[in-house]
Scaffold this active site. Structure first.
Site, short mmCIF file in Angstrom:
data_model
loop_
_atom_site.label_atom_id
_atom_site.label_comp_id
_atom_site.label_asym_id
_atom_site.label_seq_id
_atom_site.Cartn_x
_atom_site.Cartn_y
_atom_site.Cartn_z
N HIS A 1 0.84 -1.21 0.00
CA HIS A 1 0.00 0.00 0.00
C HIS A 1 0.87 1.26 0.00
O HIS A 1 0.58 2.22 -0.71
CB HIS A 1 -0.90 0.02 1.25
CG HIS A 1 -1.87 -1.12 1.34
ND1 HIS A 1 -1.82 -2.06 2.36
CD2 HIS A 1 -2.93 -1.48 0.56
CE1 HIS A 1 -2.80 -2.93 2.20
NE2 HIS A 1 -3.47 -2.61 1.12
N GLN B 1 -7.81 -7.95 -11.07
CA GLN B 1 -8.60 -6.81 -10.58
C GLN B 1 -8.22 -5.54 -11.34
O GLN B 1 -9.08 -4.77 -11.78
CB GLN B 1 -8.35 -6.64 -9.08
CG GLN B 1 -8.84 -5.34 -8.49
CD GLN B 1 -8.71 -5.32 -6.98
OE1 GLN B 1 -9.51 -5.92 -6.29
NE2 GLN B 1 -7.71 -4.64 -6.46
P1 AMP Z 1 -6.24 -4.28 -0.58
O1 AMP Z 1 -6.15 -3.44 0.64
O2 AMP Z 1 -5.71 -5.67 -0.39
O3 AMP Z 1 -7.62 -4.24 -1.21
O4 AMP Z 1 -5.27 -3.63 -1.65
C1 AMP Z 1 -5.36 -2.29 -2.00
C2 AMP Z 1 -4.44 -2.03 -3.17
O5 AMP Z 1 -3.10 -2.35 -2.81
C3 AMP Z 1 -4.78 -2.87 -4.41
O6 AMP Z 1 -4.64 -2.08 -5.57
C4 AMP Z 1 -3.74 -3.95 -4.36
O7 AMP Z 1 -3.42 -4.51 -5.62
C5 AMP Z 1 -2.55 -3.21 -3.79
N1 AMP Z 1 -1.57 -4.14 -3.18
C6 AMP Z 1 -1.84 -5.10 -2.26
N2 AMP Z 1 -0.69 -5.77 -1.97
C7 AMP Z 1 0.28 -5.25 -2.72
C8 AMP Z 1 1.69 -5.51 -2.88
N3 AMP Z 1 2.31 -6.46 -2.20
N4 AMP Z 1 2.38 -4.73 -3.76
C9 AMP Z 1 1.77 -3.75 -4.47
N5 AMP Z 1 0.46 -3.45 -4.36
C10 AMP Z 1 -0.28 -4.19 -3.50
#
Ligand code: AMP
Length: 267
Positions: free
Chosen positions: A33, A149
């Site tokens: 994030h 997604q």
């Molecule tokens: P989430 O809180 O899991 O819904 O993720 C929010 C955003 O953070 C989404 O766009 C995810 O793809 C991105 N995200 C989650 N994990 C990672 C990671 N390890 N590296 C880069 N982006 C991430």
């Protein structure tokens, strides 16, 4: 940093004429994030981060209830990053009285996670639609870790809005495992085992790139790793996720279970 619990209030107080980057999250924030936020801060004048565990995208109530939450830590982290605006809306604020999943995923798109989590992406598109309808943002930052997604949101926004999607690379721990809020549900042994599995997927991918039609390699890999309960392990075209791959436009996608937790990744 200004924290809003209501979308209306945010709309009243924020000047959307400024170039605003939007980073939607479900909280339990981690380095993945953080990288999205930093990219938004680099590219946009202001950054808005939302923390909203979207009930519409969970096809399993238990999974929704046990989703990691760490709001105090999240706010501390966002404050340290000097984020401009944080939105923590209630379900009713986002959806009104009834959660609607009015977007359908076409039959040809029911692949990878869409195949195994019915209703999931319908819920993702619904929440994105609600946010985009209510917030006048210009750019949305999404992680490569959730690549399917990203593709679905990108196509949805291209069709319906002027909002630009910006893809941000996957951030990994030293051991190679991608940061994920769900990692917090795992013990150290499972983290280690998952990291090993994922680094083996990367090695497998390097082999497969030399012979994209070698299905036996994939089947053998799944059989060798029965403990993980691999849901899918597939090569797909990175532009449209079709099975028509070539050496340049190929990605490998995996979903697996460990300790009852579902993890996904791709290379
Ligand atoms: P989430 O809180 O899991 O819904 O993720 C929010 C955003 O953070 C989404 O766009 C995810 O793809 C991105 N995200 C989650 N994990 C990672 C990671 N390890 N590296 C880069 N982006 C991430």
């Amino acid at each position: 940093m200004i924290i809003f619990k209501s979308i209306n209030k945010l709309n009243k107080e924020v000047n959307f004429k400024a170039d605003i980057g939007f980073v939607p999250t479900m909280g339990a924030l981690h380095e993945g994030h953080v990288s999205l936020i930093k990219k938004s801060q680099k590219k946009c004048k202001k950054t808005l981060v939302s923390i909203f565990i979207n009930p519409a995208q969970f096809n399993n109530k238990k999974d929704y209830n046990k989703y990691p939450k760490n709001i105090q830590n999240d706010l501390k982290l966002l404050n340290n990053l000097k984020v401009d605006y944080v939105l923590i809306p209630r379900v009713k604020d986002v959806y009104g009285n009834k959660i609607k999943r009015k977007f359908k995923i076409s039959k040809s798109n029911k692949i990878l996670c869409a195949k195994y989590r019915p209703g999931h992406f319908e819920g993702v598109l619904s929440v994105i639609n609600q946010f985009i309808k209510k917030l006048k943002i210009n750019k949305i930052f999404l992680g490569e870790k959730d690549y399917q997604q990203y593709i679905l949101i990108r196509e949805f926004l291209k069709k319906n809005t002027n909002v630009k999607t910006i893809l941000c690379k996957t951030i990994r721990m030293k051991n190679g495992l991608a940061y994920s809020s769900r990692n917090g549900l795992l013990n150290q042994k499972s983290i280690k085992a998952s990291a090993l599995l994922v680094s083996n997927v990367k090695k497998l991918f390097n082999l497969l790139r030399k012979n994209l039609n070698n299905k036996i390699l994939i089947n053998n890999f799944i059989n060798r790793n029965k403990l993980f309960n691999i849901e899918y392990l597939e090569l797909r075209n990175k532009n449209n996720l079709s099975k028509k791959v070539n050496k340049k436009d190929v990605k490998i996608f995996i979903a697996f279970y460990i300790q009852g937790v579902r993890l996904i990744d791709n290379f």
